[in-house]
Design a protein around this motif. Structure first.
Motif, short mmCIF file in Angstrom:
data_model
loop_
_atom_site.label_atom_id
_atom_site.label_comp_id
_atom_site.label_asym_id
_atom_site.label_seq_id
_atom_site.Cartn_x
_atom_site.Cartn_y
_atom_site.Cartn_z
N GLY A 1141 0.81 -1.24 0.00
CA GLY A 1141 0.00 0.00 0.00
C GLY A 1141 0.83 1.27 0.00
N LEU A 1142 2.06 1.19 -0.54
CA LEU A 1142 2.92 2.39 -0.58
C LEU A 1142 2.54 3.27 -1.77
CD1 LEU A 1142 6.35 0.70 0.29
CD2 LEU A 1142 4.66 1.67 1.86
N THR A 1143 2.96 4.54 -1.70
CA THR A 1143 2.67 5.50 -2.77
C THR A 1143 3.82 5.49 -3.76
OG1 THR A 1143 1.45 6.86 -1.21
CG2 THR A 1143 2.15 7.90 -3.29
N PRO A 1144 3.54 5.33 -5.09
CA PRO A 1144 4.63 5.29 -6.07
C PRO A 1144 5.42 6.60 -6.07
CG PRO A 1144 2.58 4.49 -7.03
CD PRO A 1144 2.22 5.08 -5.70
N GLY A 1145 6.74 6.50 -6.32
CA GLY A 1145 7.61 7.67 -6.43
C GLY A 1145 7.81 8.41 -5.14
N THR A 1146 7.75 7.73 -3.99
CA THR A 1146 7.87 8.38 -2.68
C THR A 1146 9.03 7.77 -1.93
OG1 THR A 1146 5.47 8.71 -2.63
CG2 THR A 1146 6.66 8.93 -0.54
N ALA A 1147 9.82 8.66 -1.17
CA ALA A 1147 10.92 8.19 -0.35
C ALA A 1147 10.40 7.82 1.04
CB ALA A 1147 12.01 9.25 -0.25
N TYR A 1148 10.83 6.62 1.53
CA TYR A 1148 10.39 6.16 2.83
C TYR A 1148 11.59 5.86 3.71
CZ TYR A 1148 5.58 5.45 1.17
OH TYR A 1148 4.32 5.64 0.70
N GLU A 1164 18.28 3.21 10.88
CA GLU A 1164 17.28 3.50 9.87
C GLU A 1164 17.85 3.28 8.46
OE1 GLU A 1164 15.12 7.09 12.39
OE2 GLU A 1164 15.65 7.37 10.29
N ASP A 1165 16.95 2.95 7.56
CA ASP A 1165 17.30 2.80 6.16
C ASP A 1165 16.27 3.57 5.33
OD1 ASP A 1165 17.60 0.16 3.70
OD2 ASP A 1165 18.76 2.01 3.95
N VAL A 1166 16.69 4.15 4.20
CA VAL A 1166 15.78 4.95 3.36
C VAL A 1166 15.71 4.29 2.00
CG1 VAL A 1166 15.38 7.21 2.31
CG2 VAL A 1166 16.37 7.06 4.60
N PHE A 1167 14.48 4.21 1.44
CA PHE A 1167 14.30 3.68 0.08
C PHE A 1167 13.22 4.49 -0.61
CE2 PHE A 1167 10.17 1.64 0.49
CZ PHE A 1167 10.04 1.52 1.87
N GLU A 1168 13.14 4.35 -1.92
CA GLU A 1168 12.16 5.11 -2.71
C GLU A 1168 11.42 4.16 -3.62
OE1 GLU A 1168 13.81 8.34 -4.88
OE2 GLU A 1168 11.92 8.93 -5.79
N THR A 1169 10.07 4.29 -3.63
CA THR A 1169 9.25 3.45 -4.51
C THR A 1169 9.40 3.94 -5.95
OG1 THR A 1169 7.35 4.85 -4.06
CG2 THR A 1169 7.60 2.90 -2.70
N GLY A 1170 9.08 3.06 -6.92
CA GLY A 1170 9.20 3.39 -8.33
C GLY A 1170 8.09 4.31 -8.80
N PRO A 1171 8.31 5.07 -9.94
CA PRO A 1171 7.28 5.97 -10.46
C PRO A 1171 6.14 5.20 -11.07
CG PRO A 1171 9.13 5.87 -11.96
CD PRO A 1171 9.54 5.06 -10.76
N ALA A 1172 4.94 5.87 -11.14
CA ALA A 1172 3.76 5.25 -11.75
C ALA A 1172 3.92 5.26 -13.25
CB ALA A 1172 2.51 6.02 -11.35
N MET A 1173 3.53 4.14 -13.97
CA MET A 1173 3.68 4.00 -15.42
C MET A 1173 2.38 4.41 -16.08
SD MET A 1173 6.74 2.95 -15.82
CE MET A 1173 6.71 2.39 -17.50
N ALA A 1174 2.45 5.31 -17.07
CA ALA A 1174 1.26 5.72 -17.82
C ALA A 1174 0.92 4.65 -18.83
CB ALA A 1174 1.52 7.05 -18.54
N SER A 1175 -0.38 4.41 -19.12
CA SER A 1175 -0.80 3.35 -20.05
C SER A 1175 -1.86 3.90 -20.97
CB SER A 1175 -1.36 2.17 -19.28
OG SER A 1175 -2.49 2.55 -18.53
N ARG A 1176 -1.81 3.34 -22.27
CA ARG A 1176 -2.86 3.69 -23.21
C ARG A 1176 -3.98 2.69 -23.05
NH1 ARG A 1176 -0.25 3.56 -28.89
NH2 ARG A 1176 0.47 1.58 -28.05
#
Length: 1294
Positions: A1141-1148, A1164-1176
């Motif tokens: 349930g994480l938000t795409p493109g966000t650092a946690y 502590e450790d920091v990671f970033e979720t991937g960006p949202a992919m646009a689709s046709r």
């Protein structure tokens, strides 16, 4: 036997004490017999007429005994036979038995002749019978041209066999081309000469394969005559054949089959003669022709056919009389009769007799100067001639002996001397045979010897007889005298009885008879004495006996039994109820002098007996207990009924009688039933048996009776109180005799020796005999062999032994009862076996397949059935450990035995020791025992895991170190490669810290651990390893000492580096230099937190060091945000978690913690979720390329289904299944439970392998077969051992 002073009432006792067998009785004392000189005695010899197998070695037996041991010599055809000059002949050591080697080139015909053996020592010579050696012969049939037999229907016919003359004569039988016995009847039968006789032929007799066979039993060969053809013409066929050549008058005049009166085919003429020898079987035969088939009847002119010895065979055409005697001589007439007349023939029988003994000469043992006689009396027809030999030489030319005089059949000896010792032979002979008997005269001069042990103690009860033994021997016969005390006077008078065997009898011993008695034996060669002691004991008495008691139900009763006995004897007291043991009931209390019964019931009613036993006497006393119900009023008394009276027998028949009686007073308790008992005054007088019982309202009864029983009856009335006294017996009634109604039961045939068959049965009871003269006809014949029944009639016994049988062959057996009136019904046959012998050969081709370090499988070839020589019980595998391969040291061999029942040829050997050398052998077992062992087979077991170290000791605790010492495993089970040490701290709440593992070389025996926490308890796990794996571990706990100076826990980095200081070795392992290991301080921590993020989730993992069973949680939030951390609980003690349930493109930001450990979290450790992919948003289902692809896939699937369907209809089974079915291993197939076996067995190792994941890249073989595990063996392969250990399984079959 005589005695100097003895009453007539003691005669039977005297006969028991002494038995005179010759002029001088030699006691059967083994030591005495070894010391006395004795002339030779022939103990074993071959039969007079000895027919031998020409293919086997000839063994002529001659065994003899004597002192000194005799030497042996032989004559052949009356002249000396020098066996040293014939290389084919040898004599057995210490024996006279000859062995003629035929199997090594000798010819049996060259050794035909008359042989006689002589056994000789310094006191005489004994000779054997004349043994006539003849090899058996089974000649071939002479070739002859046999014309077909054409015979008219109704005529008689004889088919001649004329077998070749063999030795012994062959057994004749007729069969067809299919080797089936030709059926025989009153019309068609085989004569004693082997010919086949037809009283009249019928059309069904037409055949071309009448074949006569001759079986020569000695050589086990069968000769066959050429087939004989018989063609039977009926009158109808004859008329059709000659119709063209005859006129109508002739045709119609042809007669049908005409009936004819009897005429005798054999014997011919009206009279004939027959000579038979006494004791043989007389066989007389009459076979007649005629139509209808004549019936044969036999009579003896002027007498009766002997009962119990006469049998009819071959449809009464053969008269058989067994064990004939001179009284059976006479004229025997056979009469053949049919409806048209009769024919007869008279056979004049004369019974002659070969010599038989009336009085055979017996060995004579004399003293110098004594007289004696040898008597030789024999009878025969004609009367035999008696001749004497001395030491094998005719007495007329033997050396003279002045003490010897021959008077016909008697030799008289007078004033013999030691030189008169010799062996005499008596020969009684006539034209039908001879008898030869050896009897020696042994003159002995021996000083007296007393054979009774010195100072023997005799104990008797006062007023009873005392017998003091003085067994003696001497020559001349010594005189015996008895004295009381060491210097007492000689015993004389009527108060003593002196027996000839030396025994002193005191008829009524008293207390003053106690003392020492001296026996003195003297003759002219010396004197000897012996002392014995006599103790006379007081008799055991019951001074207060149990008394008759009447007790009400549920009361308590006590019987007293107070005894008085000799203080040197230990009495035992036994209580019985109705002559049986007391009931196993806690209500019965047995005291020292009494028996008490608590809470009495009706079942306790009966007779109670007190028996007192000592080693010398026994006394008893009885009393009756009557249990009654409590009376409802004092006026009514309940008691047992009075006995019935006035018994009367009416309506006497052969098998039944009517009994009536008048009841006695019932004594206030109604009679419920009457019990009728009977006594058989003929067979068991004085013994009453239960017959039947009837209701209490009935006073007559019809009783079924058995033949030949002298009946008396009595009646007992029964009410609730108990049984009345029996009535007076009725009058006696003797039923008539009859044939037995039944045969013996439980007939069995089991050999006790390899060459016999012991036939046993349960004899009939006395009243079952149905008449006098109860006997049994025992019949037997070898099964599956064309033998006639052999029968013998024996007295009223329950066993008969058939000797000379082959080893372990089946026999058909039947036992029939008979009495003077006739036979019981035909008995049923049972199958028995002659005796077993030990198996002859050992199993061969023994192979061992080692499955793992503790299990092996052994295979062997079964032994041939014929060599088992008995019931196959199974096989025994003997195996034992030779040495351990790791220690190279031998130890005491302890053989183990596994038994495999039945005809198994393989089995499992469990419980082996790893890394060891073993030997085994296999033996076959039958009912007699074990056969020879197979050659020892050597096999070795591979390495296994070791046992735990023999000890683990922790010493020298300091602030931060502990010293460990250990001992090598007791059972290394291979070559040790290393030791594994694991340890972890234990906190105050008994929680375990992180586990540390250290590998130690196998040659070390101690270790020092450094850098441990102070005042901390540690738990240690220690085990050894071989190349196979780790063994079981040993555990121990120890505590480091407390820092008394209050030093705090070392700072970070304080423990870096290793100390090289050497410590003293353990006093136990002082020869081994200790090994040093340094351990980093142990603190719980979580490190190396890593993340792998996607668009809406991230996988978090970490590493943990600390106590087991920690409960983790993950906290996370948006990096740089001041919001509270979100917390997720980890399920179990896993070291990873997925955040969803994480938000795409966000650092946690993320961190990991453990529950219950305050402040114990990771960095502590920091990671970033991937960006949202646009689709046709394109609907793929509407694309043409996608629709075409789906159609192609559907068409391909349809084609594959059609192909599979066609192949299935053609090929049947799925091919892999066919292959599995065709190559299935029968050893691993599940077995049915009703077979008494077990299903598939799997070892623990194979189970462990089943749960291991497949290695990367592993594949099933291309041929689609699966390798069978080595440990998949049926539990039925395990034997019964060690010494019959049976391995079973409770799990169901797979």
């Amino acid at each position: 036997m005589t005695k100097k002073s003895i009453s007539a009432s003691k005669a039977s006792l005297v006969l028991f004490l002494c038995q005179m067998i010759s002029a001088l009785d030699v006691p059967l004392d083994s030591k005495l017999l070894e010391e006395l000189s004795q002339p030779p005695t022939i103990t074993q010899q071959s039969p007079k007429d000895y027919i031998v197998d020409p293919r086997e070695n000839i063994v002529i037996q001659c065994e003899a005994k004597g002192k000194p041991p005799p030497s042996f010599s032989w004559t052949r055809n009356g002249t000396h036979f020098d066996i040293d000059k014939d290389a084919q002949v040898t004599m057995k050591p210490n024996s006279g038995t000859l062995v003629i080697n035929i199997m090594n080139g000798g010819k049996a015909e060259a050794y035909e002749g008359v042989y006689q053996c002589t056994a000789r020592n310094e006191r005489g010579a004994a000779i054997s019978n004349n043994i006539v050696i003849r090899p058996s012969r089974s000649p071939l049939w002479t070739k002859e041209k046999l014309e077909p037999n054409q015979v008219r229907e109704g005529d008689s016919l004889v088919l001649h066999c004329r077998p070749p003359v063999g030795l012994p004569p062959p057994i004749i039988f007729w069969m067809d081309n299919a080797f089936q016995r030709l059926p025989q009847s009153e019309r068609v039968s085989q004569g004693l000469n082997g010919d086949l006789y037809f009283s009249n032929v019928q059309p069904e007799d037409t055949r071309e394969d009448y074949i006569c066979y001759a079986r020569f039993n000695h050589t086990q060969t069968i000769q066959q005559k050429q087939p004989i053809s018989v063609k039977v013409f009926s009158m109808d066929s004859l008329n059709d054949t000659i119709a063209a050549n005859l006129s109508d008058t002739d045709i119609y005049g042809a007669k049908p089959v005409t009936e004819r009166q009897p005429i005798l085919l054999t014997p011919t003429g009206s009279t004939s003669t027959k000579v038979e020898l006494r004791g043989n079987v007389l066989l007389l035969e009459c076979i007649a022709a005629g139509l209808p088939t004549p019936v044969i009847r036999w009579i003896k002119e002027g007498g009766e056919l002997p009962a119990n010895r006469t049998f009819f065979e071959n449809f009464k055409k053969t008269l058989k009389i067994i064990d004939v005697s001179e009284a059976d001589s006479g004229n025997y007439k056979c009469i053949a009769r049919n409806i048209l007349g009769s024919a007869h023939h008279v056979i004049s029988v004369t019974v002659k007799a070969a010599p038989y003994w009336i009085t055979a000469p017996r060995n004579l043992v004399l003293s110098p100067g004594e007289d004696g006689t040898l008597i030789c009396r024999a009878n025969g027809n004609p009367k035999p001639n008696i001749s004497w030999l001395a030491n094998g030489v005719p007495i007329a030319i033997a050396p003279e002996d002045p003490s010897r005089k021959v008077d016909g059949d008697t030799i008289i000896f007078s004033h013999v001397q030691e030189r008169s010792s010799a062996v005499y032979q008596c020969n009684a002979s006539n034209e039908y045979g001879y008898l030869l008997a050896n009897a020696f005269v042994n003159v002995l001069a021996e000083p007296p010897r007393i054979l009774t042990p010195a100072n023997k103690l005799y104990q008797v009860i006062a007023d009873s007889p005392a017998l003091l033994d003085c067994a003696y021997f001497g020559s001349p016969k010594p005189e015996i005298e008895w004295f009381k005390g060491v210097k007492g006077s000689i015993l004389r008078g009527d108060e003593y009885v002196f027996h000839d065997n030396g025994t002193l009898e005191i008829p009524v011993a008293q207390k003053d008879s106690t003392g020492t008695y001296t026996c003195v034996a003297r003759n002219e060669l010396g004197k000897i004495q012996n002392e014995v002691r006599l103790e006379v004991k007081d008799p055991t008495m019951i001074i207060k006996q149990p008394e008759y008691k009447v007790i009400q139900r549920y009361g308590q009763v006590s019987f007293e039994c107070i005894i008085k006995h000799d203080f040197t004897l230990l009495p035992t007291v036994i209580w019985l109820k109705d002559n049986d043991e007391l009931p196993d009931d806690e209500r019965f209390l047995v005291g020292k002098d009494n028996l008490t019964i608590m809470n009495v019931t009706d079942k306790d009613d009966g007779t109670y007996t007190c028996i007192v036993n000592t080693t010398l006497d026994s006394v008893s006393a009885s009393a009756v207990l009557t249990v009654v119900a409590a009376p409802p009023t004092p006026a009514i008394i309940y008691a047992r009924p009075n006995p019935p009276f006035d018994l009367e027998l009416t309506g006497q028949l052969e098998r039944s009688v009517e009994l009536s009686w008048i009841p006695g007073d019932e004594n206030n308790s109604p009679i419920t039933n009457f019990v009728i008992e009977y006594e058989d005054g003929l067979h068991e007088p004085g013994v009453w048996h239960y017959q039947t019982e009837v209701p209490g309202t009935q006073t007559t009864v019809q009783l079924k009776l058995s033949p030949y029983v002298n009946y008396s009856f009595r009646v007992i009335a029964v009410n609730e109180i108990g049984r009345s006294q029996p009535s007076e017996p009725s009058e006696q009634y003797l039923t008539k005799s009859a044939n037995p109604d039944e045969n013996p039961s439980n007939v069995q045939g089991i050999g006790s020796e390899p060459d016999n068959l012991v036939i046993t049965w349960e004899s009939l009871k006395g009243f079952q005999s149905n008449g006098p003269g109860l006997q049994y006809k025992v019949s037997w014949r070898q099964k599956d062999v064309d033998d006639e029944w052999t029968s013998v009639i024996v007295a009223n016994v329950s066993k008969y032994i058939v000797s000379g049988t082959p080893t372990f062959v089946p026999y058909e057996i039947k036992v029939q009862a008979l009495n003077d009136l006739g036979y019981a019904p035909e008995p049923s046959e049972v199958i028995g076996h002659s005796g077993e012998d030990l198996p002859m050969v050992a199993p061969g081709n023994v192979q061992v397949h080692v499955i793992n370090s503790t299990l092996a499988k052994v295979h062997w070839d079964p032994v041939p059935v014929k060599t088992v020589r008995g019931h196959l019980q199974g096989y025994k595998v003997y195996y034992w450990k030779v040495q351990s391969l790791s220690r190279r040291s031998r130890r005491h061999v302890e053989k183990k035995i596994l038994t495999f029942r039945g005809n198994k040829t393989f089995g499992m050997l469990p419980g082996l020791e790893p890394f060891s050398s073993y030997k085994l052998n296999v033996r076959v077992v039958n009912g007699k025992g074990e056969g020879p062992a197979s050659p020892d087979k050597v096999f070795k077991t591979p390495e296994g895991v070791p046992s735990s170290p023999s000890f683990l000791k922790i010493t020298n605790p300091t602030l931060d170190s502990l010293t460990l010492e250990w001992g090598s495993p007791t059972h290394p089970n291979g070559v040790l490669t290393s030791y594994i040490l694991k340890f972890q701290p234990i906190n105050n709440t008994h929680e375990l810290g992180p586990l540390v593992e250290i590998r130690i070389p196998a040659n070390e025996s101690s270790l020092i651990l450094k850098n441990l926490n102070y005042s901390t308890r540690y738990k240690f796990y220690f085990n050894a390893q071989t190349s196979v794996g780790s063994g079981s571990q040993i555990t121990e706990e120890a505590v480091t000492i407390m820092d008394e100076a209050g030093i705090l826990r070392p700072a970070v980095g304080a423990g870096k580096g290793y100390s090289e200081t050497l410590f003293a070795t353990s006093p136990v392992m002082h020869t081994v230099r200790p090994t040093f290991y340094k351990v980093q301080p142990l603190y719980p921590r979580i490190r190396n937190v890593t993340t792998a993020a996607a668009e809406t989730y991230a996988n978090i993992s970490w590493e943990y060091e600390g106590p087991d069973h920690a409960n983790f949680y993950v906290e996370y939030g948006v990096a740089g945000s001041k919001e509270d951390w979100k917390k997720e609980i980890v399920n179990g003690s896993r070291s990873f978690f997925v955040l969803k349930g994480l938000t795409p493109g966000t650092a946690y930001k993320v961190r990991v913690g453990a529950e219950g450990l305050s402040g114990f979290r990771s960095s502590e450790d920091v990671f970033e979720t991937g960006p949202a992919m646009a689709s046709r948003q394109v609907d793929i289902a509407t694309q043409g390329w996608f629709i075409g692809l789906m159609c192609a896939v559907a068409l391909l699937i349809l084609i594959l289904l059609i192909v599979c369907f066609i192949r299935r209809n053609k090929g049947g089974k799925y091919p892999v299944k066919e292959k599995e079915d065709a190559h299935a291993d029968p050893e691993i197939q599940p077995m049915k439970e009703d077979d008494g076996t077990f299903g598939e067995y799997r070892s623990l190792e194979s189970d462990a392998e089943d749960h291991k994941p497949l290695k990367k890249g592993s594949r099933t073989p291309s041929d689609r077969t699966v390798k069978k595990e080595d440990s998949d063996d049926s539990l039925v392969d395990y034997g019964e051992g060690v010494n019959a250990v049976k391995i079973t399984s409770d799990s169901p079959c797979n």
